[in-house]
Design a protein around this motif. Sequence first.
Motif, PDB file in Angstrom:
ATOM      1  N   LEU A 271       8.599   2.570  -8.064  1.00  0.00           N
ATOM      2  CA  LEU A 271       7.213   2.536  -8.745  1.00  0.00           C
ATOM      3  C   LEU A 271       6.132   1.495  -8.121  1.00  0.00           C
ATOM      4  O   LEU A 271       5.040   1.764  -8.232  1.00  0.00           O
ATOM      5  N   LEU A 272       6.551   0.436  -7.737  1.00  0.00           N
ATOM      6  CA  LEU A 272       5.732  -0.542  -7.228  1.00  0.00           C
ATOM      7  C   LEU A 272       4.913   0.282  -5.880  1.00  0.00           C
ATOM      8  O   LEU A 272       3.666   0.054  -5.883  1.00  0.00           O
ATOM      9  N   ALA A 273       5.693   0.813  -5.248  1.00  0.00           N
ATOM     10  CA  ALA A 273       5.120   1.571  -4.046  1.00  0.00           C
ATOM     11  C   ALA A 273       4.172   2.717  -4.227  1.00  0.00           C
ATOM     12  O   ALA A 273       3.141   2.843  -3.592  1.00  0.00           O
ATOM     13  N   LEU A 274       4.539   3.350  -5.212  1.00  0.00           N
ATOM     14  CA  LEU A 274       3.559   4.408  -5.785  1.00  0.00           C
ATOM     15  C   LEU A 274       2.361   3.876  -6.335  1.00  0.00           C
ATOM     16  O   LEU A 274       1.417   4.296  -5.925  1.00  0.00           O
ATOM     17  N   VAL A 275       2.385   2.782  -7.050  1.00  0.00           N
ATOM     18  CA  VAL A 275       1.103   2.338  -7.734  1.00  0.00           C
ATOM     19  C   VAL A 275       0.352   1.778  -6.626  1.00  0.00           C
ATOM     20  O   VAL A 275      -0.838   1.941  -6.604  1.00  0.00           O
ATOM     21  N   GLY A 276       1.058   0.956  -5.457  1.00  0.00           N
ATOM     22  CA  GLY A 276       0.347   0.363  -4.598  1.00  0.00           C
ATOM     23  C   GLY A 276      -0.306   1.217  -3.619  1.00  0.00           C
ATOM     24  O   GLY A 276      -1.726   1.354  -3.189  1.00  0.00           O
ATOM     25  N   THR A 287     -11.210  -4.895  -0.153  1.00  0.00           N
ATOM     26  CA  THR A 287     -10.187  -5.664  -0.619  1.00  0.00           C
ATOM     27  C   THR A 287      -9.318  -5.389  -1.590  1.00  0.00           C
ATOM     28  O   THR A 287      -7.997  -5.656  -1.590  1.00  0.00           O
ATOM     29  N   ILE A 288      -9.577  -4.276  -2.358  1.00  0.00           N
ATOM     30  CA  ILE A 288      -8.753  -3.603  -3.425  1.00  0.00           C
ATOM     31  C   ILE A 288      -7.608  -3.065  -2.642  1.00  0.00           C
ATOM     32  O   ILE A 288      -6.711  -2.792  -2.790  1.00  0.00           O
ATOM     33  N   ALA A 289      -7.949  -2.238  -1.469  1.00  0.00           N
ATOM     34  CA  ALA A 289      -6.990  -1.522  -0.722  1.00  0.00           C
ATOM     35  C   ALA A 289      -6.252  -2.330  -0.079  1.00  0.00           C
ATOM     36  O   ALA A 289      -5.000  -1.850   0.087  1.00  0.00           O
ATOM     37  N   ILE A 290      -6.504  -3.615   0.308  1.00  0.00           N
ATOM     38  CA  ILE A 290      -5.630  -4.610   0.935  1.00  0.00           C
ATOM     39  C   ILE A 290      -4.429  -5.105  -0.065  1.00  0.00           C
ATOM     40  O   ILE A 290      -3.404  -5.021   0.211  1.00  0.00           O
ATOM     41  N   ILE A 291      -4.943  -5.054  -1.207  1.00  0.00           N
ATOM     42  CA  ILE A 291      -4.116  -5.579  -2.519  1.00  0.00           C
ATOM     43  C   ILE A 291      -3.107  -4.401  -2.747  1.00  0.00           C
ATOM     44  O   ILE A 291      -1.856  -4.758  -2.891  1.00  0.00           O
ATOM     45  N   GLY A 292      -3.423  -3.240  -2.641  1.00  0.00           N
ATOM     46  CA  GLY A 292      -2.754  -2.302  -2.946  1.00  0.00           C
ATOM     47  C   GLY A 292      -1.841  -1.999  -1.550  1.00  0.00           C
ATOM     48  O   GLY A 292      -0.475  -1.504  -2.067  1.00  0.00           O
ATOM     49  N   PHE A 293      -2.318  -2.168  -0.408  1.00  0.00           N
ATOM     50  CA  PHE A 293      -1.070  -2.157   0.541  1.00  0.00           C
ATOM     51  C   PHE A 293      -0.155  -3.282   0.523  1.00  0.00           C
ATOM     52  O   PHE A 293       1.096  -3.260   0.903  1.00  0.00           O
ATOM     53  N   ALA A 294      -0.642  -4.259  -0.048  1.00  0.00           N
ATOM     54  CA  ALA A 294       0.324  -5.283  -0.358  1.00  0.00           C
ATOM     55  C   ALA A 294       1.366  -4.955  -1.304  1.00  0.00           C
ATOM     56  O   ALA A 294       2.657  -5.347  -1.224  1.00  0.00           O
ATOM     57  N   LEU A 295       1.129  -4.605  -2.208  1.00  0.00           N
ATOM     58  CA  LEU A 295       1.762  -3.937  -3.437  1.00  0.00           C
ATOM     59  C   LEU A 295       2.777  -2.992  -2.983  1.00  0.00           C
ATOM     60  O   LEU A 295       3.904  -2.973  -3.320  1.00  0.00           O
ATOM     61  N   ALA A 296       2.471  -2.151  -2.036  1.00  0.00           N
ATOM     62  CA  ALA A 296       3.259  -0.804  -1.556  1.00  0.00           C
ATOM     63  C   ALA A 296       4.210  -1.696  -0.423  1.00  0.00           C
ATOM     64  O   ALA A 296       5.306  -1.267  -0.390  1.00  0.00           O
ATOM     65  N   GLY A 297       3.946  -2.821   0.105  1.00  0.00           N
ATOM     66  CA  GLY A 297       4.882  -3.206   0.998  1.00  0.00           C
ATOM     67  C   GLY A 297       6.120  -4.111   0.200  1.00  0.00           C
ATOM     68  O   GLY A 297       7.150  -3.915   0.610  1.00  0.00           O
ATOM     69  N   ILE A 298       5.656  -4.504  -1.040  1.00  0.00           N
ATOM     70  CA  ILE A 298       6.777  -4.956  -1.759  1.00  0.00           C
ATOM     71  C   ILE A 298       7.606  -3.937  -2.298  1.00  0.00           C
ATOM     72  O   ILE A 298       8.986  -4.171  -2.243  1.00  0.00           O
ATOM     73  N   GLY A 299       6.851  -3.031  -2.696  1.00  0.00           N
ATOM     74  CA  GLY A 299       8.011  -1.736  -3.131  1.00  0.00           C
ATOM     75  C   GLY A 299       8.728  -0.906  -2.087  1.00  0.00           C
ATOM     76  O   GLY A 299       9.862  -0.784  -2.162  1.00  0.00           O
ATOM     77  N   ILE A 300       8.131  -0.559  -0.933  1.00  0.00           N
ATOM     78  CA  ILE A 300       8.931   0.044   0.100  1.00  0.00           C
ATOM     79  C   ILE A 300       9.970  -0.857   0.787  1.00  0.00           C
ATOM     80  O   ILE A 300      10.843  -0.378   1.439  1.00  0.00           O
ATOM     81  N   SER A 301       9.836  -2.298   0.872  1.00  0.00           N
ATOM     82  CA  SER A 301      10.749  -3.387   1.567  1.00  0.00           C
ATOM     83  C   SER A 301      11.992  -3.040   1.314  1.00  0.00           C
ATOM     84  O   SER A 301      12.695  -3.126   2.382  1.00  0.00           O
ATOM     85  N   ASN A 302      12.655  -2.642   0.301  1.00  0.00           N
ATOM     86  CA  ASN A 302      14.137  -2.631   0.017  1.00  0.00           C
ATOM     87  C   ASN A 302      14.539  -0.927  -0.271  1.00  0.00           C
ATOM     88  O   ASN A 302      15.779  -0.886  -0.607  1.00  0.00           O
ATOM     89  N   MET A 303      13.623  -0.031  -0.093  1.00  0.00           N
ATOM     90  CA  MET A 303      13.801   1.282  -0.435  1.00  0.00           C
ATOM     91  C   MET A 303      14.943   1.786   0.802  1.00  0.00           C
ATOM     92  O   MET A 303      16.132   2.400   0.427  1.00  0.00           O
TER      93      MET A 303
END
Length: 379
Positions: A271-276, A287-303
């Motif tokens: 869900l975090l990766a999807l939102v990111g 700037t918003i895109a960078i925040i989105g990619f950072a959030l996606a990294g949190i999500g995809i990290s452990n999938m």
Amino acid sequence: MPRIRLAVSLLFLMNGFMMGSWAPKIPVLKDRLGISEGMLGLLILTFGIGSLLMMPVAGGLISRLGSRRISKLMAACLVPVLLLLSLVPGLPLAFAALFLFGGFVGAMDVAMNANAVAVEKRMRRAIMSSCHAYWSLGALVGAALGGPAIAHFGEVTHAVLVTIAGLVILLVAWPMVMADHPHPEAEKEKLALPRSPLPWLIGIVALFSMIPEGSVIDWSALYMRNELGASVALSGYGFAAFSATMAIMRFAGDHVRDRFGAVKTLRVCTLLALVGLVMAGLAPSATIAIIGFALAGIGISNMVPIAFSAAGNLPGLAPGIGLSVVTFMGYSGILFAPSLIGFIAEHVGFSIIFTSIPLLFLVVLLLSGHAVHADATKN
């Protein structure tokens, strides 16, 4: 850190370091051989083909001989290949060397993941995410030091230094790699694709997790530069933020998984990766895109680590066989899908791409219940 965990972590570190050290050599190889971008693309494709072909072979060997032997053998074969690539005089040998490089990287990948699963079972706790974090760390160090080393010392000296560093890491890990025992029936089995749907379903989880990862790696900078008007310096920050949050969360991921379980962790990460990614795709500014990619990294990290742990713990299936299927499917997504995505983006733009790719995560959510097999390490 227990010796067996340190050993498999060092294997991941070494594999990542060799891959990271390869990245800054690519333009040098192109110039030395005097080839076009198209021919360079074919060379890199040869790496991917070698990797994918060797993964199922490694899986069969692991089921017979155990992951320790195959991890050490493939690591020993991998160590000198970058030096070989720095010495090849012509295109035919470059194709052969890159095929071997991809093959050894892919086979070692399956074997070290199988060994990580065995260590998880022995320790009765998750370690897969941190192992992948060590891979990311090795890749980061290899890539960061490679460019300056080539500029100061030259291509061949850089390759010699990388070879020595890889050998030292391997020699430290060598006596500590945990011995695992192949299944009693493994020697009687013929090499064949598994009939159970489980490894294929978990393979889809890995595939649909790694296609978005490959898309961010290959296309985030171009998206930010061309469609969000980011400067050359700023355009690389999207992938940098993605990589940083991914590495940090992979070191933390094992503790999260041990506390909340693999299924819940996978669902929250998805869900975090999807939102990111949707945030990045719809971003009105860099700037918003960078925040989105950072959030996606949190999500995809452990999938992907959860998918690999689940693949190595499937009932009635040797860990090497399950892992070979899942790694093959997952890495085919990260190696080949970005090329297709680039072709589509020429017609529709990357904003639509990054907004649409998260649809794959809906399939991951539907299949997330199968991640329960990753928790078998605690039994």
